[in-house]
Design an enzyme around this catalytic site. Structure first.
Site, short mmCIF file in Angstrom:
data_model
loop_
_atom_site.label_atom_id
_atom_site.label_comp_id
_atom_site.label_asym_id
_atom_site.label_seq_id
_atom_site.Cartn_x
_atom_site.Cartn_y
_atom_site.Cartn_z
N GLY A 1 0.80 -1.22 0.00
CA GLY A 1 0.00 0.00 0.00
C GLY A 1 0.83 1.27 0.00
N SER A 2 2.09 1.17 0.43
CA SER A 2 2.97 2.34 0.43
C SER A 2 3.63 2.58 -0.91
CB SER A 2 4.05 2.17 1.51
OG SER A 2 3.47 2.05 2.80
N SER B 1 6.90 4.36 3.54
CA SER B 1 6.49 3.22 4.36
C SER B 1 5.46 3.71 5.36
CB SER B 1 7.69 2.61 5.10
OG SER B 1 7.25 1.66 6.06
N SER C 1 3.99 2.24 7.95
CA SER C 1 4.35 1.93 9.34
C SER C 1 5.70 2.51 9.72
CB SER C 1 4.39 0.41 9.54
OG SER C 1 5.48 -0.16 8.80
N THR D 1 8.78 -1.30 7.53
CA THR D 1 8.85 -2.31 6.47
C THR D 1 10.31 -2.67 6.22
OG1 THR D 1 6.90 -1.27 5.47
CG2 THR D 1 8.12 -2.87 4.12
N ARG E 1 -3.26 0.04 2.87
CA ARG E 1 -3.99 0.12 1.60
C ARG E 1 -5.13 1.12 1.66
NH1 ARG E 1 -5.26 -4.48 4.27
NH2 ARG E 1 -7.44 -5.14 4.47
N GLU F 1 -6.55 -8.36 -1.00
CA GLU F 1 -6.43 -8.05 0.43
C GLU F 1 -7.78 -7.88 1.11
OE1 GLU F 1 -3.04 -5.80 2.12
OE2 GLU F 1 -2.87 -4.99 0.08
N HIS G 1 0.11 -9.44 -27.21
CA HIS G 1 1.29 -10.05 -27.81
C HIS G 1 1.72 -11.31 -27.07
CE1 HIS G 1 2.20 -6.67 -30.58
NE2 HIS G 1 1.51 -6.00 -29.67
N LYS H 1 5.45 -12.14 8.00
CA LYS H 1 6.36 -11.20 8.64
C LYS H 1 6.89 -11.76 9.95
CE LYS H 1 4.47 -6.88 6.74
NZ LYS H 1 3.76 -5.62 7.05
#
Length: 351
Positions: free
Chosen positions: A56-57, A98, A100, A103, A150, A235, A251, A345
């Site tokens: 989201g960042s 970021s 938060s 990250t 997000r 998400e 293509h 994470k």
């Protein structure tokens, strides 16, 4: 209270509904942050811009790159990695984004930018990146905390747009931003009403339930909007979604609409359309609709609204955000938690 309204109250305790509905207010606040920031990054001497971030960042950077592609005179790249491209040097503006501030990939890229003596601008709520920016006296735009990344798209896009304009990289976008806010407010009157028969995002969400969405769009202006749609469906609705852009998919991917006939009958194709699309690409869209329509369960079109490219882009983003939200409720899912990402994470933190 309708059944759907009851489901929203039951499944959305965090308030993703509120975040999406109030997005126009977020834009206004984000613009104010950019205007008050006092960040000075003179355009003279800057040879390229790299925004480094994830999820989201990073999508704000993707949208900004796409939106400014016809105006910005220097290259703009979005980096999603632990390190920066080899060309980054003292004349590069590195935007460290970021939400938060913690990250791990972005923290690593931030260190890389410092090592290369690049010009750095940070956008975050705080965390490690905020502390590093303060310690090194780097330009810093602090944005409000408390959202899912997000749901903070306005904060990753508009402050940077305002700062780039204030520092001479592009022309001011005041009129375009006002149109965008006005348009989103107007459309939210219907989109935020789950009981409205005119609620088009809800109608599309119902079509997508138990189907595999495939999102196609033109490259110009809408490539990043396409990415946003796919990310939001994954998400918020916890549902797989894939897509591609035209003319490139003509293509290669188009040939794949041939063999897996039973699976293709479970696919719902969505074309994101815009009146500013190159006329040859618009023709390709019509032909591609015809070809995929022979195999897919259904083919839909969602047209942008508004006058300026900015308003048209965000009209489609708004539509897609509401589609993903209502699809989450129809899937009996809380749209806010991303437990598998939290698990990943946690496992990475052990190593």
């Amino acid at each position: 209270m309708s059944s759907l309204s009851s489901d929203i109250a039951r499944l959305d305790p965090t308030g993703m509904f509120h975040w999406i509905r109030e997005f126009p207010r977020q834009i206004e606040n984000a613009v104010s942050i950019g205007e008050r920031s006092g960040v000075k990054v003179a355009s003279r001497g800057i040879e390229n811009i790299v925004l480094t971030g994830l999820g989201g960042s990073a999508i704000g950077g993707d949208l900004l790159r796409s939106y400014l592609s016809d105006e910005l005179k220097i290259p703009f790249l979005v980096n999603r990695h632990y390190s920066l491209p080899a060309f980054v040097k003292q004349k590069t503006l590195v935007v460290v984004s970021s939400y938060s501030g913690n990250t791990e990939e972005t923290i690593s890229a931030h260190r890389d930018a410092v090592k290369r003596k690049a010009r750095v601008l940070c956008i975050t709520t705080g965390g490690t990146i905020g502390k590093t920016a303060a310690r090194l006296k780097q330009p810093l735009m602090t944005i409000p905390a408390g959202l899912s990344p997000r749901a903070a798209l306005g904060y990753s896009f508009f402050p940077l747009l305002v700062v780039l304009a204030k520092n001479g990289f592009v022309k001011p976008k005041t009129r375009e931003i006002r149109e965008t806010v006005r348009l989103l407010d107007e459309r939210n009157r219907t989109y935020a009403d789950p009981d409205s028969a005119e609620n088009a995002p809800l109608g599309l969400a119902r079509q997508l339930k138990d189907r595999l969405p495939v999102v196609y769009s033109p490259t110009d202006y809408l490539d990043a909007v396409n990415v946003r749609w796919r990310g939001q469906i994954a998400e918020n609705a916890k549902q797989l979604c894939f897509g591609h852009v035209l003319p490139e998919m003509n293509h290669n991917e188009l040939v794949g609409w041939n063999v897996l006939t039973p699976l293709m009958r479970q696919m719902e194709v969505i074309f994101l359309r815009d009146r500013g699309t190159h006329k040859r690409v618009a023709l390709r869209e019509e032909l591609t609709k015809e070809i995929t329509g022979k195999y897919a369960a259904h083919v839909s079109e969602v047209w942008s609204a508004g006058t300026s490219p900015l308003a048209r882009m965000f009209s489609l983003i708004q539509f897609g955000d509401w589609v993903s939200y209502y699809l989450a409720i129809l899937n009996n899912q809380d749209p806010t938690p991303v437990k598998v990402i939290d698990y990943l994470k946690g496992e990475l933190a052990k190593v």
